[in-house]
Design an enzyme around this catalytic site. Sequence first.
Site, PDB file in Angstrom:
ATOM      1  N   GLU A  66       0.729  -1.252  -0.076  1.00  0.00           N
ATOM      2  CA  GLU A  66       0.044   0.041  -0.071  1.00  0.00           C
ATOM      3  C   GLU A  66       0.994   1.291  -0.152  1.00  0.00           C
ATOM      4  O   GLU A  66       0.590   2.073  -0.709  1.00  0.00           O
ATOM      5  CB  GLU A  66      -1.056   0.185   1.211  1.00  0.00           C
ATOM      6  CG  GLU A  66      -1.841   1.231   1.129  1.00  0.00           C
ATOM      7  CD  GLU A  66      -2.996   1.262   2.371  1.00  0.00           C
ATOM      8  OE1 GLU A  66      -3.086   0.338   3.091  1.00  0.00           O
ATOM      9  OE2 GLU A  66      -3.807   2.176   2.107  1.00  0.00           O
ATOM     10  N   ASP A  82      -0.881  -5.102   3.085  1.00  0.00           N
ATOM     11  CA  ASP A  82      -1.329  -4.044   3.571  1.00  0.00           C
ATOM     12  C   ASP A  82      -0.848  -3.825   5.051  1.00  0.00           C
ATOM     13  O   ASP A  82      -1.006  -4.780   5.937  1.00  0.00           O
ATOM     14  CB  ASP A  82      -2.867  -3.916   3.728  1.00  0.00           C
ATOM     15  CG  ASP A  82      -3.606  -2.738   4.025  1.00  0.00           C
ATOM     16  OD1 ASP A  82      -4.522  -2.430   3.805  1.00  0.00           O
ATOM     17  OD2 ASP A  82      -2.542  -2.058   4.526  1.00  0.00           O
ATOM     18  N   ILE A  84      -0.793  -1.898   7.463  1.00  0.00           N
ATOM     19  CA  ILE A  84      -2.088  -1.612   8.497  1.00  0.00           C
ATOM     20  C   ILE A  84      -3.462  -1.565   7.803  1.00  0.00           C
ATOM     21  O   ILE A  84      -3.560  -0.454   6.795  1.00  0.00           O
ATOM     22  CB  ILE A  84      -1.846  -0.423   9.276  1.00  0.00           C
ATOM     23  CG1 ILE A  84      -0.572  -0.362  10.147  1.00  0.00           C
ATOM     24  CG2 ILE A  84      -3.329  -0.239  10.313  1.00  0.00           C
ATOM     25  CD1 ILE A  84      -0.428   1.111  10.917  1.00  0.00           C
ATOM     26  N   ASP A  85      -4.232  -2.555   7.639  1.00  0.00           N
ATOM     27  CA  ASP A  85      -5.320  -2.612   7.070  1.00  0.00           C
ATOM     28  C   ASP A  85      -6.665  -1.946   8.614  1.00  0.00           C
ATOM     29  O   ASP A  85      -6.589  -2.724   9.378  1.00  0.00           O
ATOM     30  CB  ASP A  85      -6.078  -3.816   6.619  1.00  0.00           C
ATOM     31  CG  ASP A  85      -7.378  -3.517   5.791  1.00  0.00           C
ATOM     32  OD1 ASP A  85      -7.516  -2.494   4.807  1.00  0.00           O
ATOM     33  OD2 ASP A  85      -8.187  -4.208   6.026  1.00  0.00           O
ATOM     34  N   THR A  87      -6.474   1.774   8.780  1.00  0.00           N
ATOM     35  CA  THR A  87      -5.374   2.799   8.975  1.00  0.00           C
ATOM     36  C   THR A  87      -6.389   4.117   9.900  1.00  0.00           C
ATOM     37  O   THR A  87      -5.754   4.570  10.766  1.00  0.00           O
ATOM     38  CB  THR A  87      -4.723   3.214   7.992  1.00  0.00           C
ATOM     39  OG1 THR A  87      -3.837   2.419   7.465  1.00  0.00           O
ATOM     40  CG2 THR A  87      -3.737   4.530   8.373  1.00  0.00           C
ATOM     41  N   ASP A 210      -5.934  -4.722   0.449  1.00  0.00           N
ATOM     42  CA  ASP A 210      -6.892  -4.649   1.252  1.00  0.00           C
ATOM     43  C   ASP A 210      -7.474  -6.313   1.449  1.00  0.00           C
ATOM     44  O   ASP A 210      -7.881  -6.529   2.635  1.00  0.00           O
ATOM     45  CB  ASP A 210      -8.147  -3.811   1.125  1.00  0.00           C
ATOM     46  CG  ASP A 210      -7.599  -2.323   1.223  1.00  0.00           C
ATOM     47  OD1 ASP A 210      -8.237  -1.557   0.263  1.00  0.00           O
ATOM     48  OD2 ASP A 210      -6.989  -2.107   2.044  1.00  0.00           O
TER      49      ASP A 210
HETATM   50  C1  LIP Z   1      -9.391   0.515   4.280  1.00  0.00           C
HETATM   51  C2  LIP Z   1     -10.271  -0.792   4.179  1.00  0.00           C
HETATM   52  C3  LIP Z   1     -11.794  -0.310   4.359  1.00  0.00           C
HETATM   53  C4  LIP Z   1     -12.476   0.538   3.249  1.00  0.00           C
HETATM   54  C5  LIP Z   1     -11.545   1.796   3.190  1.00  0.00           C
HETATM   55  C6  LIP Z   1      -9.873   1.567   3.047  1.00  0.00           C
HETATM   56  P1  LIP Z   1      -6.812   0.990   4.788  1.00  0.00           P
HETATM   57  O1  LIP Z   1      -8.205   0.086   3.856  1.00  0.00           O
HETATM   58  O2  LIP Z   1      -9.687  -1.579   5.146  1.00  0.00           O
HETATM   59  O3  LIP Z   1     -12.329  -1.545   4.354  1.00  0.00           O
HETATM   60  O4  LIP Z   1     -13.646   1.042   3.321  1.00  0.00           O
HETATM   61  O5  LIP Z   1     -11.744   2.741   2.326  1.00  0.00           O
HETATM   62  O6  LIP Z   1      -9.541   1.061   1.829  1.00  0.00           O
HETATM   63  O7  LIP Z   1      -6.791   2.383   3.951  1.00  0.00           O
HETATM   64  O8  LIP Z   1      -7.119   1.093   6.090  1.00  0.00           O
HETATM   65  O9  LIP Z   1      -5.699  -0.027   4.291  1.00  0.00           O
END
Ligand code: LIP
Length: 261
Positions: A66, A82, A84-85, A87, A210
């Site tokens: 990412e 990713d 941190i998913d 974030t 993601d």
């Molecule tokens: C997020 C996703 C989330 C989505 C957000 C964003 P990040 O990823 O986990 O489901 O709705 O728009 O994409 O930015 O936290 O890695």
Amino acid sequence: MNSPSLLFIQELARNAGRILHENYEKDLNIKFKGDIDLVTHVDHESEKFIIDEINNSFRDHKFLAEESGESENQSDHLWIIDPIDGTVNYAHGVPFFCVSIAYAYQGKVVLGAVFDPMRNEMFSAERGHGATLNGNPLRVKEQDTLKKSLLVTGFPYDAWYTETNNFANYEKFGKMSQGVRRLGSAALDLCYVASGRMDGYWELSIKQWDIAAAGLIAEEAGAKVTNIQNQKNYLDEPLSIVAANPALHELIIQNLNHSSK
Ligand code: LIP
């Protein structure tokens, strides 16, 4: 051997998760990539750790991550990361986020690990060998009616402007199901479908990092995982995703609006 084991990817996600846990609710040096798309120094620290560990163990693998994007080299071995998913949750001190790491060989994801450091929950899968949570087998719930289903979704970072903002679906499914949750981590949303905590998940616009690991975990737990056109190549651009047991998946596909109009 130039390919990783499931144990390797699990430990990699767990050790990166320690970085997230150690820095949780500390000064995060938050920066903005867009109006609401933010990044912390921990995203970069976690991602660097993961890529360095892979480079120490495997030669010439390719990366799609990412924060650092796609590496320029060519390889049959691709890591989709990713760091941190969730974030936005992490930056606000909401304890719902994870590390998501997928490994693909010749274009097919074969290993996936999603680690939630706040609950010490390791979701993982190897293609053809099932999915587990902390070593225990995962199976989707066989709920086949929308009104008895608990659903989860998310919204894109350009939701303020785009027609595919998903708000119309949030209202529509909110009036057809037991509820629609927005938890803020696509990888954990998918893992919760895999574990039966949620019945179904969809997003209209999402990124490979993601969903690459958790998409495999959900598939190996018995979910049907496609894009919103009901096609199995959900990691191909433009990305979207629907995941649920096959009967509920069909009902979500039938009722999903592809734009806010
Ligand atoms: C997020 C996703 C989330 C989505 C957000 C964003 P990040 O990823 O986990 O489901 O709705 O728009 O994409 O930015 O936290 O890695």
